[in-house]
Each structure stands twice: as structure tokens, then as C-alpha cells.
Design a protein around this motif. Structure first.
Motif, PDB file in Angstrom:
ATOM      1  N   GLU A   1      10.155  42.287  48.689  1.00  0.00           N
ATOM      2  CA  GLU A   1       9.927  41.193  47.749  1.00  0.00           C
ATOM      3  C   GLU A   1      10.914  40.043  48.006  1.00  0.00           C
ATOM      4  OE1 GLU A   1       9.704  42.603  43.730  1.00  0.00           O
ATOM      5  OE2 GLU A   1       9.317  40.571  42.935  1.00  0.00           O
ATOM      6  N   LEU A   2      12.116  40.425  48.428  1.00  0.00           N
ATOM      7  CA  LEU A   2      13.166  39.430  48.660  1.00  0.00           C
ATOM      8  C   LEU A   2      12.967  38.659  49.968  1.00  0.00           C
ATOM      9  CD1 LEU A   2      16.585  41.126  47.749  1.00  0.00           C
ATOM     10  CD2 LEU A   2      15.863  38.825  47.056  1.00  0.00           C
TER      11      LEU A   2
ATOM     12  N   GLU B   1      19.759  36.983  43.039  1.00  0.00           N
ATOM     13  CA  GLU B   1      20.265  37.155  41.673  1.00  0.00           C
ATOM     14  C   GLU B   1      19.218  37.873  40.814  1.00  0.00           C
ATOM     15  OE1 GLU B   1      23.297  35.915  40.593  1.00  0.00           O
ATOM     16  OE2 GLU B   1      23.794  34.938  42.485  1.00  0.00           O
ATOM     17  N   ARG B   2      17.970  37.500  41.053  1.00  0.00           N
ATOM     18  CA  ARG B   2      16.891  38.036  40.223  1.00  0.00           C
ATOM     19  C   ARG B   2      16.570  39.482  40.588  1.00  0.00           C
ATOM     20  NH1 ARG B   2      11.165  38.010  40.165  1.00  0.00           N
ATOM     21  NH2 ARG B   2      11.022  37.103  42.264  1.00  0.00           N
TER      22      ARG B   2
ATOM     23  N   ARG C   1      15.911  29.278  48.414  1.00  0.00           N
ATOM     24  CA  ARG C   1      15.633  30.164  47.270  1.00  0.00           C
ATOM     25  C   ARG C   1      16.371  31.505  47.377  1.00  0.00           C
ATOM     26  NH1 ARG C   1      10.877  32.271  47.214  1.00  0.00           N
ATOM     27  NH2 ARG C   1      10.431  31.705  49.390  1.00  0.00           N
ATOM     28  N   GLU C   2      16.964  31.781  48.529  1.00  0.00           N
ATOM     29  CA  GLU C   2      17.489  33.126  48.781  1.00  0.00           C
ATOM     30  C   GLU C   2      18.448  33.598  47.683  1.00  0.00           C
ATOM     31  OE1 GLU C   2      18.941  33.880  52.737  1.00  0.00           O
ATOM     32  OE2 GLU C   2      20.099  35.613  52.130  1.00  0.00           O
ATOM     33  N   GLN C   3      19.451  32.770  47.359  1.00  0.00           N
ATOM     34  CA  GLN C   3      20.458  33.243  46.411  1.00  0.00           C
ATOM     35  C   GLN C   3      19.852  33.450  45.019  1.00  0.00           C
ATOM     36  OE1 GLN C   3      23.280  34.151  47.900  1.00  0.00           O
ATOM     37  NE2 GLN C   3      23.971  35.111  45.988  1.00  0.00           N
ATOM     38  N   THR C   4      18.927  32.568  44.630  1.00  0.00           N
ATOM     39  CA  THR C   4      18.280  32.717  43.320  1.00  0.00           C
ATOM     40  C   THR C   4      17.456  34.006  43.263  1.00  0.00           C
ATOM     41  OG1 THR C   4      17.970  30.327  43.548  1.00  0.00           O
ATOM     42  CG2 THR C   4      17.007  31.380  41.596  1.00  0.00           C
ATOM     43  N   GLU C   5      16.715  34.237  44.320  1.00  0.00           N
ATOM     44  CA  GLU C   5      15.908  35.449  44.369  1.00  0.00           C
ATOM     45  C   GLU C   5      16.793  36.700  44.375  1.00  0.00           C
ATOM     46  OE1 GLU C   5      12.917  34.596  43.336  1.00  0.00           O
ATOM     47  OE2 GLU C   5      11.954  35.843  44.867  1.00  0.00           O
TER      48      GLU C   5
ATOM     49  N   LEU D   1      27.250  37.156  53.239  1.00  0.00           N
ATOM     50  CA  LEU D   1      26.229  37.445  52.235  1.00  0.00           C
ATOM     51  C   LEU D   1      26.893  37.845  50.914  1.00  0.00           C
ATOM     52  CD1 LEU D   1      23.727  39.517  54.445  1.00  0.00           C
ATOM     53  CD2 LEU D   1      24.019  37.020  54.251  1.00  0.00           C
ATOM     54  N   ALA D   2      26.379  37.256  49.837  1.00  0.00           N
ATOM     55  CA  ALA D   2      27.004  37.456  48.529  1.00  0.00           C
ATOM     56  C   ALA D   2      26.145  38.340  47.644  1.00  0.00           C
ATOM     57  CB  ALA D   2      27.230  36.103  47.860  1.00  0.00           C
ATOM     58  N   GLU D   3      26.615  39.540  47.387  1.00  0.00           N
ATOM     59  CA  GLU D   3      25.899  40.412  46.464  1.00  0.00           C
ATOM     60  C   GLU D   3      26.112  39.928  45.032  1.00  0.00           C
ATOM     61  OE1 GLU D   3      26.071  44.870  48.210  1.00  0.00           O
ATOM     62  OE2 GLU D   3      28.001  44.029  47.583  1.00  0.00           O
ATOM     63  N   PRO D   4      25.046  39.821  44.256  1.00  0.00           N
ATOM     64  CA  PRO D   4      25.215  39.416  42.859  1.00  0.00           C
ATOM     65  C   PRO D   4      25.946  40.473  42.038  1.00  0.00           C
ATOM     66  CG  PRO D   4      22.934  39.144  43.562  1.00  0.00           C
ATOM     67  CD  PRO D   4      23.629  39.950  44.621  1.00  0.00           C
ATOM     68  N   GLU D   5      25.824  41.734  42.441  1.00  0.00           N
ATOM     69  CA  GLU D   5      26.521  42.818  41.740  1.00  0.00           C
ATOM     70  C   GLU D   5      26.649  43.988  42.701  1.00  0.00           C
ATOM     71  OE1 GLU D   5      23.917  45.321  39.081  1.00  0.00           O
ATOM     72  OE2 GLU D   5      22.781  43.441  38.981  1.00  0.00           O
ATOM     73  N   PRO D   6      27.631  44.858  42.499  1.00  0.00           N
ATOM     74  CA  PRO D   6      27.762  45.998  43.416  1.00  0.00           C
ATOM     75  C   PRO D   6      26.684  47.044  43.133  1.00  0.00           C
ATOM     76  CG  PRO D   6      29.511  46.055  41.741  1.00  0.00           C
ATOM     77  CD  PRO D   6      28.706  44.821  41.487  1.00  0.00           C
TER      78      PRO D   6
END
Lengths: 341, 341
Positions: free
Chosen positions: A215-216, A230-231, A224-228, A73-78
Motif C-alpha cells: 500500500e505504501l 505516517e499514516r 507523498r512518501e512521508q505522509t503515507e 529513512l525516518a520511521e514515524p514510530e518504532p
């Protein structure tokens, strides 16, 4: 959990390649590989999940090819550990609603794995029924001021006991009193729970994070998972699971254990986990020649020939064109030195 | 002369790329380039000859493209300075039988070039008529025990005087007495002579080398030259020109000069020729950050970021995957450390 940047072990650990992805002890396996190896008696590779930063996903794939790609799993930010854990546990729960989970960092080492896994099995048995959280409490071997402590008066090694409270990193005097008291354990950040339990606890004590996850969640396992993520992921409160849940909940237990654990959080602690020569020098490197040196840690695995003369109590580390020479007594300043330019 | 391997400045200087080919002071020119630059007021590029090891010929070509390729002479093996000089001077003499020559090493530095070239001009005037050899004698500025000395009682700076004798590297007490006496000068290995003179002197004092050159000479400037050199050069006695000629001949003169000369023979001497910070640290490198350091020389030009904490009186040098950390007081042992494996 594999998102840290390990700045205290610079220059061997860097933001581009932090310590969990490095064979810091020179044993032939990186710390994250050792961590996955460690849990193999209780967890098949299909059930290992890695949460890391987006920039490290390729490194994880390369180092752990046996783990399914969708489990990385890739976190968009810590956002610290609470959102990281909430995300992973929610995904796991969607696939297996009764999953019993161990959460651990990927950059610690444990010397006695049999003892450790024995404690983990007991904790898993304990949490399976739900409603409780168990942490592994490391029996302190010295008055360490660099770790948080778990207070559980009367808790016995190998037996699950009730936690009275978590304590912040103490000063030396307090740490000494903890050691003497005997009811205090190092908080190694290793948690065992049923996914339903952590979901309940997060809803109760960290509702903001649970709301983001609600919401995620519809996007999980879709394209859509990675886009959501990121958002929305960045909206989570930046908070550790210790602050968010452990220190607030009443259902926290500890299983005291003394498996030779270390977070390898500094060059000094790395030194103590590498075989030393008779002068106390611990060396990782191919051709390191030391003359008149004592109590040093040398980590120069990328180097050809290294000659070190006349150092006592120093860390010497080199990697990728970066070099550190620093007294171990001053190594807490390495972060400042790095930020000084 | 550019055949040395500069092992005392390891790892920046290595047998693959020794110090004469390195910008050791971080000034933008290598030592051999600085040496050729230095003689440009008295010597056109057509008249510069380099004697080096076969393995360094390509480096010389690359660093000194303005020198005719045929002026770069490749020794098949090191035989010390007498055969090297005999070979070069014989070749020069065949092209210009009255050539007046300066011999110098390619790895020293001189700070006051005007003063130095003034002395060289006077020496060239003196030797032009033939029959004499002049050495540049460096006025000692400290009781150095690492150099040989030239004794020339009453010799005056800027004036050619007669040499009484050459003295080996002295102990400290002797060196101090030399400094006090005033009639002693460092032997910098810089010689001025007419090619006929050195030919005569070699025939008289080193006839074995002259005999090899007689056998070699018919091949010079032909396509057989390198083959013949491979076959015969190794037969020359392995001896310095100092032992072979200077210490035996009666026709040796000195021109005392104080041009700020250094052979950069050690990290300690390199340190004194680089601008130091207020703590006495001399640094060549792009991003070197020093904390609590004093009187160090740091040479890490190939590195990115270097952090050094808590060193006093050390050399720290890194190049091509090799690393040295050594007290300056112990640097005479670097050769032993290198040979220790």
C-alpha cells in the motif's frame, strides 16, 4: 538500523542522543560513523541506507554528510526490525531490483574489520543468486547469556553453513554447553540477502507487513512518501525480523566469524573495549584521576576534572547534567532505576 | 572574613566560587548570607564589614546587596587573618573610635542562634570597657582532632572566663582527655573586642603589621586606598591572629557556648548538617535516586537526574563539570588528589 534508544548506557546514551550517535569508546568517531566506515570496502556511500527514528534524522545528516539525504529513512514510530527492514529493502529494490544487501545495527563494534568484511563478501557472493539468507554468526568467546544463539552443527569459520535453528537467550548452564558443543554462534543481527529474497520471505512469513508495504510503495520517491508513512507504518506488526522470518524460514545460512564483535550493550561490555590501566580501569574523559580504584569504567567526556577514589567494579558515567554511579554487577537494573521516579 | 577558598569541599566549592558563597546545605541561603543574618540582632547592615579577596568582591555585592559597598574590603592577596583583621578594625576605628567588634568567619554554621547571640551580647558587654579580648569557646561534643582548643579551667557556659592557653589541633588521645577534663573548648575563630584593644594588642605583639597599617591609614576612605593597599598590604607578615595575638596576650577571655557550631570543613561534617534518610544518606540535589546506599553525602544541585547504587560511606559531589566520588574516610586527601596533576 539506527533507531534504538540505548537506555542501558545511560546517562551517556539518552533518548535524545542514543549510543549509536556517540563516540562511546572515545576514539573520535561515533558508533554509526564506525559502522559506515566498516562497510566502505563493500559499499559506496550512495548505497548506504539508514533507517532511524524521525527525531534522529538531523543527527544522522550531521554525522554522515556523505550519505545522500534521501537514503536516510525516518520511521514515524518504532515497530521493531521487521517493518524497518521491509521498508528499506522495498525502497532499495525499487531503485535496484537485484540489490544484494547487508543489514546491520549501527551501534555495535567490530575489532577485526578485515576478517569481518571477508565474511561479508563471502555471504554476498552466496546470496547473490537469490533464495537464501545468510547471517553472520559470531564465534562465542564466553558463555554469554545476553545474546541469542544460532545453531549450525559443523559450520566452519569463514564458510557458509546451514542453520538448524535459532535459540533464545540461554541461561548460564545452557550457554556453557553451547560453548562446549562448538556448533553455536552469537546472533549479531547481521543479515545478508538479495532484496528479492527478503521480499519473498516477508510475503510468506509476514504477509501483514508486506501488505502494508504494497500500500505504501506507490508513494515511495514521491512527495507523498512521508505522509503515507505516517499514516500506514504504524499498522505494521511490531515484530523482529528474527521472529518474523529467520526462525521460520528454511533457507537460512550462517557464516561463522570471529571478528571481535560487541554490541556494547552495557557499561561492563564497553569497559572491555577500552584500554585499561594496570588496575583494570577503563576511562573515557579528559582529566579523570583515579585513586585506589579497580575494574571500573568511567565515562565522563563532558566533564572537566573528575576525582574518583575507592571504587571497585563500578560504572561512573556523566553527561549533560546526569550522573550514574553503579556497581557493574547491578547494571542490569539501570533501566529500573531510571523508571523509578 | 570571607577570603577562604574552601578546597576541602571541592568540587562544589572552588577557588572561583568558594564555600562561603554557596548554599551548601540546600537551605536557600549561602553561608555568608546565613552569617550576616545571624548577627542581625546585634548589628545593623551599615555596621557589617566584609573582608574578602579582590576576586570575590562582586560575589559579595551580589549576595549581600544590603551591605554598603564601601564596607566590602578587598585584600590584594591572602595574608592570613591578622592583616585582614588589622585592616578592617583600623578602618572601623577611623569611623567609630569606640567600636565594639565581633570578628567571625563567613563559612561556619550555627544551629541555635539565640544561644549564640546571647553569648555574643555578653562578650560585647564585657569588652566594651576596653582592655580585653573574648573568644567564643564551643563546648566540644566529640573528641575532634580537626580544631584548635582553648583551655579555660572552670569556665562556665554563658559566663566569661579567663583563658589559660590555646592548644594546637590535638591527636585523638589528647582530644579525648580534653573532652573528659571539661575545661577545653573549640576555638571557632570568633573574637570580640573593642577596636582600641585590638589596636593596642597588635602594636604590642604584631608591630610589623601595625606599622604597615600606619602607613596605609592616611589613604583610607580616599580614592588612593585601593592603590595603596595593592602596594603595601602584601608586606604584612602572613600570620593568623591566633598566633600573632591570642597565644601571646594575657588579656584573653572565653565565653563557653554550645550553639551547634560547625565550620563545615569537610563533606563528612556537611553530611551531619543535612537531613538524612533512614539509611543515613544526606542529599542536596533535585532528582537524586539512591539504591542500596548507606551513610553517603550527595551534593549534586547542578545536576538533573542522578542515580547512585551500592555506595556506603561516600561523598558524591558534582558541580560545573567537575565530579568527586570519594570515601568519607579518605576525604582528607581531596586536596592532594586535586594537586596531583
Amino acid at each position: 538500523m539506527a533507531g534504538g534508544i540505548g537506555s542501558r548506557l545511560w546517562p551517556v546514551s539518552t533518548p535524545e542522543m542514543p549510543k549509536q550517535f556517540i563516540d562511546i569508546l572515545g576514539v573520535g568517531r561515533t558508533l554509526i560513523q564506525l559502522t559506515v566506515d566498516r562497510f566502505s570496502p563493500v559499499c559506496t556511500m550512495d548505497n548506504v541506507w539508514i533507517v532511524t527514528s524521525r527525531r534522529y534524522v538531523d543527527i544522522v545528516r550531521r554525522q554522515l554528510p556523505e550519505i545522500p539525504e534521501e537514503n536516510i529513512l525516518a520511521e514515524p514510530e518504532p515497530r521493531n526490525t521487521a517493518p524497518c527492514i521491509a521498508y528499506a529493502c522495498r525502497k532499495i529494490a525499487m531503485r535496484n531490483p537485484d540489490a544484494n544487501v547487508v543489514v546491520a545495527s549501527s551501534d555495535a563494534i567490530i575489532l577485526d574489520n578485515v576478517k569481518f568484511i571477508d565474511a561479508v563478501r563471502k555471504a554476498l557472493d552466496f546470496t547473490e543468486a537469490g533464495g537464501t539468507i545468510v547471517t553472520v554468526g559470531i564465534t562465542p568467546t564466553r558463555p554469554e547469556t545476553g545474546y541469542g544463539y544460532i545453531h549450525a552443527a559443523g559450520a566452519q569459520e569463514g564458510c557458509v553453513g546451514k542453520v538448524s535453528e535459532f535459540r533464545e537467550k540461554p541461561d548460564l548452564k545452557t550457554a556453557e554447553s553451547y560453548l562446549e558443543d562448538g556448533g553455536f554462534f552469537w546472533n549479531a543481527g547481521i543479515f545478508i540477502w538479495n532484496v528479492n529474497t527478503i521480499d519473498e520471505q516477508l510475503r510468506k512469513y509476514a504477509p501483514q507487513i508486506s501488505a502494508v508495504m504494497d500500500e505504501l510503495a506507490p508513494s515511495f520517491y514521491t512527495e507523498r512518501e512521508q505522509t503515507e508513512l505516517e499514516r500506514l507504518f504504524g499498522r505494521c506488526d511490531k515484530i523482529s525480523v528474527d521472529y518474523a522470518v529467520m526462525e521460520k524460514s528454511d533457507e537460512i545460512y550462517v557464516i561463522p566469524c570471529n571478528p571481535g564483535w560487541s554490541d556494547l550493550g552495557s557499561w561492563g561490555s564497553v569497559r572491555t573495549h577500552i584500554d585499561m590501566d594496570t588496575d583494570g580501569n577503563a576511562v573515557v574523559g579528559s582529566d579523570v584521576r583515579m585513586f585506589g580504584c579497580k575494574d571500573c569504567i568511567v565515562h565522563t567526556s563532558g566533564c572537566d576534572t573528575v576525582i574518583i577514589e575507592g571504587l571497585e567494579g563500578y560504572a561512573v558515567a556523566s553527561k549533560g547534567g546526569n550522573l550514574l554511579v553503579c556497581r557493574l554487577s547491578e547494571e542490569q537494573h539501570i533501566k529500573d532505576f531510571l523508571a523509578s521516579k
